[in-house]
Scaffold this active site. Sequence first.
Site, PDB file in Angstrom:
ATOM      1  N   CYS A   1       0.826  -1.199   0.000  1.00 23.09           N
ATOM      2  CA  CYS A   1       0.000   0.000   0.000  1.00 23.09           C
ATOM      3  C   CYS A   1       0.869   1.261   0.000  1.00 23.09           C
ATOM      4  O   CYS A   1       1.547   1.551  -0.970  1.00 23.09           O
ATOM      5  CB  CYS A   1      -0.968  -0.051   1.173  1.00 23.09           C
ATOM      6  SG  CYS A   1      -2.341   1.091   1.046  1.00 23.09           S
ATOM      7  N   HIS A   2       0.881   2.030   1.075  1.00 23.52           N
ATOM      8  CA  HIS A   2       1.729   3.219   1.186  1.00 23.52           C
ATOM      9  C   HIS A   2       3.117   2.885   1.756  1.00 23.52           C
ATOM     10  O   HIS A   2       3.987   3.746   1.816  1.00 23.52           O
ATOM     11  CB  HIS A   2       1.059   4.289   2.057  1.00 23.52           C
ATOM     12  CG  HIS A   2      -0.068   4.993   1.383  1.00 23.52           C
ATOM     13  ND1 HIS A   2      -1.318   4.421   1.228  1.00 23.52           N
ATOM     14  CD2 HIS A   2      -0.145   6.209   0.810  1.00 23.52           C
ATOM     15  CE1 HIS A   2      -2.110   5.269   0.593  1.00 23.52           C
ATOM     16  NE2 HIS A   2      -1.423   6.367   0.333  1.00 23.52           N
TER      17      HIS A   2
END
Length: 179
Positions: free
Chosen positions: A112-113
């Site tokens: 994800c991030h």
Amino acid sequence: MTDLTGKTVAMLATDGFEQSELTEPKHRLEALGAKVDVVALDGQDSIRGWDKKDWGESVKVDRQLGKANAGDYDALVLPGGVINPDHLRREAAAVAFVKAFAADDKPVAAICHGPWMLAETGLAKGRRLTSWSSLKTDLTNAGGRWEDSEVVVDGKLITSRNPDDIPAFSKAIADALAS
């Protein structure tokens, strides 16, 4: 079924990690026999997750970063969430910890991030990877070759896009640890 008995994994996170991106890979790896330590910033005995749109549950910290040594682990996992990796990439000790895994040629997995840390550490340069779609420009500017795939494995670097990819992400980590 992959047996990870005797393998140890560090999951580097702080407050604001995406709940499922820490807890689900942790449970999956532990179910295969790995020992998984949640590593957080010094002074943190627990960290609180972000569960989709609000604060989630707290998770016990197994080791504070100042007492963690990359040499004690076989792999590193970087969960996402917007708050978590944005804070960690500004911490010199966290950046050094991630770089130590790469220097030791150990698997580094980010979802994800989480790949923001790969840009910060220089590990994205020249590598194929994926992430949450809004990081595409950041990772491309850091020299990475971004692609929209559920999991991308480039040598010892493992990346995924979002919580829907956790099964493939966890399998890729397990495969890397087993090889």
